[in-house]
Design a protein around this motif. Structure first.
Motif, PDB file in Angstrom:
ATOM      1  N   SER A  17       0.824  -1.217   0.000  1.00  0.00           N
ATOM      2  CA  SER A  17       0.000   0.000   0.000  1.00  0.00           C
ATOM      3  C   SER A  17       0.851   1.257   0.000  1.00  0.00           C
ATOM      4  O   SER A  17       0.526   2.250  -0.664  1.00  0.00           O
ATOM      5  N   GLU A  18       1.957   1.224   0.721  1.00  0.00           N
ATOM      6  CA  GLU A  18       2.815   2.407   0.838  1.00  0.00           C
ATOM      7  C   GLU A  18       3.524   2.746  -0.477  1.00  0.00           C
ATOM      8  O   GLU A  18       4.028   3.854  -0.647  1.00  0.00           O
ATOM      9  N   GLY A  21       1.002   5.992  -4.524  1.00  0.00           N
ATOM     10  CA  GLY A  21       0.659   7.331  -4.058  1.00  0.00           C
ATOM     11  C   GLY A  21       0.247   8.227  -5.207  1.00  0.00           C
ATOM     12  O   GLY A  21      -0.279   7.763  -6.230  1.00  0.00           O
ATOM     13  N   ARG A  22       0.535   9.507  -5.077  1.00  0.00           N
ATOM     14  CA  ARG A  22       0.144  10.480  -6.097  1.00  0.00           C
ATOM     15  C   ARG A  22       1.213  10.649  -7.177  1.00  0.00           C
ATOM     16  O   ARG A  22       1.174  11.599  -7.942  1.00  0.00           O
ATOM     17  N   GLN A  23       2.146   9.725  -7.226  1.00  0.00           N
ATOM     18  CA  GLN A  23       3.103   9.656  -8.319  1.00  0.00           C
ATOM     19  C   GLN A  23       2.735   8.455  -9.176  1.00  0.00           C
ATOM     20  O   GLN A  23       2.365   7.401  -8.663  1.00  0.00           O
ATOM     21  N   TYR A  37      -1.608   4.362  -9.308  1.00  0.00           N
ATOM     22  CA  TYR A  37      -1.588   5.646  -8.600  1.00  0.00           C
ATOM     23  C   TYR A  37      -2.807   5.719  -7.686  1.00  0.00           C
ATOM     24  O   TYR A  37      -3.647   4.814  -7.672  1.00  0.00           O
ATOM     25  N   ARG A  38      -2.892   6.792  -6.916  1.00  0.00           N
ATOM     26  CA  ARG A  38      -4.040   7.014  -6.042  1.00  0.00           C
ATOM     27  C   ARG A  38      -4.788   8.268  -6.460  1.00  0.00           C
ATOM     28  O   ARG A  38      -4.190   9.249  -6.908  1.00  0.00           O
ATOM     29  N   ASN A  42      -7.683   8.974  -2.161  1.00  0.00           N
ATOM     30  CA  ASN A  42      -6.822   7.892  -1.667  1.00  0.00           C
ATOM     31  C   ASN A  42      -7.203   6.504  -2.190  1.00  0.00           C
ATOM     32  O   ASN A  42      -6.734   5.497  -1.676  1.00  0.00           O
TER      33      ASN A  42
END
Length: 340
Positions: A17-18, A21-23, A37-38, A42
């Motif tokens: 999960s970590e 992200g937004r990249q 991506y998120r 989220n």
């Protein structure tokens, strides 16, 4: 013997999960490029990482504040469902201008992906692994790239007699290989059990659990085809009937085929003792990664041999301890055949 085809109508781990992200994250999974991506809310998203226009990876584009992706080649803009909403060079957007969106499921710190028919994606088929986020357990995790086919690691994790030799000096000790195993198969799960009584405590257990001398050690390797393992480990002083002194560990192994003879090895390790000790956390993070790297190196060494013999393979002789690995091969063949 060592299949390279994998069933698609199954759940595979795409990332921790970590990692998402937004990249825009590019990752090859089952020989397909995937862009992860998120959204701003989220939610994880997975799209085919190739623009429908000229196959430019979307991961080389730009993620907008509105969660759309702008292709970095000709500026086509895609929504989270994969449908294009704007083509700068023309006013109309054909309905066929879309990329595939893969079903995802996120829980307990892992992002799962369904690479087959979307209508068949049922999260209820994902094995439970709640220990990874349970407040009564401490977890470390990591990712290892492997230049070998996934089946080699699947079989490594089902034959843990190698601990005595491949991992000597860390989690391996003498007499592990001599200890009899029990192999069970039920409901599509392969389970190999090895209870060990009055066996030497391995050095790594002394460092982390505080045990020494001889111990009673439990070890159950579970394989949930096609790509998920849980190794249940327990240890306590030999003959001690007090269950409160037993230390338990859960090693989670997610073996996801990448591209060609390469694999993503997403690993997690949870324990129910000394969960607030940062020193033990650091020992676990480093120590388990070193152990799992040895498994990767062994798989890569085998891959270098067998890949040079293909489409044939060198003759192999199976031992009794291979019962779990052979059952895993049969299951994988059945899953692939069923889809074909």
């Amino acid at each position: 013997m060592y299949p390279k085809k994998y069933p698609r109508n199954q759940w595979y781990v795409a990332a921790h999960s970590e990692d998402v992200g937004r990249q825009l994250l590019s990752r090859w999974l089952l020989d397909e490029p995937v862009c992860l991506y998120r959204t701003s809310e989220n939610a994880p998203v997975a799209l085919a990482d190739r623009c429908i226009h000229r196959q430019m990876p979307l991961s080389k584009g730009r993620l907008g504040d509105d969660d759309t992706i702008e292709c970095g080649y000709h500026g086509t803009v895609y929504r989270t469902d994969g449908q294009a909403e704007r083509i700068p060079s023309q006013p109309n957007v054909p309905r066929a201008c879309r990329v595939h969106r893969f079903p995802l499921f996120e829980k307990w710190g892992l992002v799962w992906i369904w690479m087959g028919k979307p209508e068949l994606a049922d999260p209820a088929r994902i094995p439970g692994h709640h220990w990874l986020t349970d407040p009564g357990w401490a977890t470390v995790r990591g990712t290892l790239p492997m230049k070998a086919r996934a089946q080699l690691l699947n079989e490594n994790l089902l034959d843990l007699s190698h601990l005595e030799f491949l991992h000597a000096g860390s989690i391996g000790t003498a007499k592990i290989a001599k200890t009899p195993i029990t192999t069970d198969f039920d409901d599509g799960v392969v389970r190999v059990s090895r209870p060990m009584y009055s066996i030497d405590c391995p050095p790594f257990f002394t460092k982390t659990m505080g045990l020494s001398g001889v111990i009673d050690r439990g070890q159950v390797a579970e394989f949930f085809p096609p790509a998920f393992h849980i190794t249940h480990v327990s240890a306590k002083p030999a003959g001690d009937l007090d269950e409160s002194r037993k230390c338990e560990q859960k090693a989670i192994h997610c073996v996801t085929p990448a591209r060609g003879n390469t694999t993503h090895y997403f690993w997690c390790h949870a324990r129910n003792y000394k969960i607030d000790d940062p020193e033990i956390n650091a020992l676990m993070q480093h120590g388990m990664e070193m152990v799992f790297k040895q498994d990767v190196e062994a798989s890569e060494a085998i891959e270098e041999i067998i890949s040079n013999y293909e489409p044939d393979h060198p003759i192999e002789l199976n031992f009794k301890v291979d019962a779990g690995a052979l059952q895993a091969r049969r299951l994988m063949d059945q899953l692939v055949a069923a889809e074909q």
